[in-house]
Write an enzyme that holds these catalytic residues in place. Structure first.
Site, PDB file in Angstrom:
ATOM      1  N   ASP A  67     -31.083  13.108   9.249  1.00  0.00           N
ATOM      2  CA  ASP A  67     -30.680  12.289  10.689  1.00  0.00           C
ATOM      3  C   ASP A  67     -31.849  11.975  11.335  1.00  0.00           C
ATOM      4  OD1 ASP A  67     -31.921  15.221   9.732  1.00  0.00           O
ATOM      5  OD2 ASP A  67     -31.068  16.764  10.798  1.00  0.00           O
ATOM      6  N   ASN A 136     -26.770  28.366  12.022  1.00  0.00           N
ATOM      7  CA  ASN A 136     -25.377  28.584  12.699  1.00  0.00           C
ATOM      8  C   ASN A 136     -24.673  27.438  11.803  1.00  0.00           C
ATOM      9  OD1 ASN A 136     -25.937  25.720  13.024  1.00  0.00           O
ATOM     10  ND2 ASN A 136     -26.083  25.144  14.586  1.00  0.00           N
ATOM     11  N   HIS A 138     -24.931  24.475  10.518  1.00  0.00           N
ATOM     12  CA  HIS A 138     -24.960  23.117  10.382  1.00  0.00           C
ATOM     13  C   HIS A 138     -25.427  22.397   8.771  1.00  0.00           C
ATOM     14  CE1 HIS A 138     -29.110  22.829  13.211  1.00  0.00           C
ATOM     15  NE2 HIS A 138     -29.289  23.042  11.711  1.00  0.00           N
ATOM     16  N   GLU A 143     -22.799  19.716  13.942  1.00  0.00           N
ATOM     17  CA  GLU A 143     -23.054  21.507  14.680  1.00  0.00           C
ATOM     18  C   GLU A 143     -21.580  21.639  14.440  1.00  0.00           C
ATOM     19  OE1 GLU A 143     -25.734  22.180  14.682  1.00  0.00           O
ATOM     20  OE2 GLU A 143     -26.756  21.689  16.565  1.00  0.00           O
TER      21      GLU A 143
HETATM   22  P1  PGA Z   1     -35.331  24.973   8.461  1.00  0.00           P
HETATM   23  O1  PGA Z   1     -33.495  24.294   8.752  1.00  0.00           O
HETATM   24  O2  PGA Z   1     -35.058  24.475   6.900  1.00  0.00           O
HETATM   25  O3  PGA Z   1     -36.521  24.295   9.432  1.00  0.00           O
HETATM   26  O4  PGA Z   1     -34.653  26.088   8.810  1.00  0.00           O
HETATM   27  C1  PGA Z   1     -32.647  24.038   8.489  1.00  0.00           C
HETATM   28  C2  PGA Z   1     -31.763  23.227   8.858  1.00  0.00           C
HETATM   29  O5  PGA Z   1     -31.147  23.598  10.413  1.00  0.00           O
HETATM   30  O6  PGA Z   1     -30.469  22.693   8.055  1.00  0.00           O
END
Ligand code: PGA
Length: 244
Positions: A67, A136, A138, A143
């Site tokens: 992404d 959450n 994702h 999302e």
């Molecule tokens: P993080 O993000 O490794 O910074 O916790 C993970 C994600 O949002 O996929």
């Protein structure tokens, strides 16, 4: 699904790095799907160390990132292209032209999504996809929603994602509200998946994603249908010296 829990963040990162390294050793021209965020940083550090010791060679590999924020260019320190260059690509021997990250400054983001899917198709898909997971549920920037979206698409980030990612920006107002993300189709089509997660705050979502119902409300739950997923979890928070 294989679930491995390690004591420390670094053990988790090292095991994930081992899986990526084994992939490249056994198939030098592998297509690696890569992720950003705090969690994978230790994975990249191990891979750089092994590259420097001549234990792993990325010269024939191709990478496909999950992404990118809409509106951020590669010189922007908050862009995922910048993150990948500074935390990984600049330190290994992969040709930059074989490191794909969606272009956040494309004049037509929708056209960029379609072009990204075509590039992945031309590569015959992803051999091994490294994933983090949001609190959450994702993956990439897929999302929680009413439906799973198959193809690369432009997404409006949820408030919880904007809040979680605000730590990387000077102010929450600076966090872009839109991103381009690989869809669930390309992620699910990866031949192997390695998901890394750490910290007490991720324990519940990891459990829910892999033992709860399969629902687009928890996008990672779709991974239950994949035949080769390794989940690596450590309760230890990301150590200060690793986090960005
Ligand atoms: P993080 O993000 O490794 O910074 O916790 C993970 C994600 O949002 O996929």
């Amino acid at each position: 699904m294989t679930y491995i829990e390690t004591k420390t963040y670094d053990q988790m990162a090292k095991k994930a790095a081992n899986l990526l390294s084994a992939q490249v050793l056994t198939k030098p021209h592998s297509v690696l799907g890569l992720a950003t965020g705090s969690t994978p940083l230790g994975v990249y550090r191990w891979l750089i160390r092994w590259y420097q010791k001549d234990d792993v060679d990325f010269s024939q590999a191709t990478t496909v990132n999950l992404d990118e924020y809409v509106g951020l260019g590669e010189q922007d320190p908050q862009s995922y292209r910048y993150y990948m260059n500074t935390h990984f690509f600049d330190h290994i021997n992969i040709p930059k032209e074989r490191t794909l990250v969606p272009c956040g400054t494309a004049a037509d983001p929708e056209a960029e999504c379609r072009a990204y899917d075509r590039r992945i198709e031309a590569l015959l898909g992803i051999d091994l996809q490294l994933l983090g997971i949001g609190r959450n549920g994702h993956i990439g920037f897929n999302e929680p929603a009413d439906v799973f979206i198959k193809n690369t698409h432009v997404v409006t980030l949820s408030d919880s994602t904007v809040t979680a990612n605000a730590r990387f920006f000077d102010s929450p107002d600076d966090v872009p509200r839109r991103a381009i993300t690989l869809g669930m189709g390309s992620i699910l089509q990866a031949r192997k998946i390695v998901l890394v997660a750490n910290g007490a705050a991720k324990r519940d979502i990891v459990r829910e994603a892999f033992t709860g119902p399969i629902t687009p409300r928890v996008p990672a739950s779709l991974l239950q249908l994949h035949p080769d997923v390794t989940v690596l979890y450590s309760e230890e928070e990301t150590p200060q010296e690793v986090s960005v």
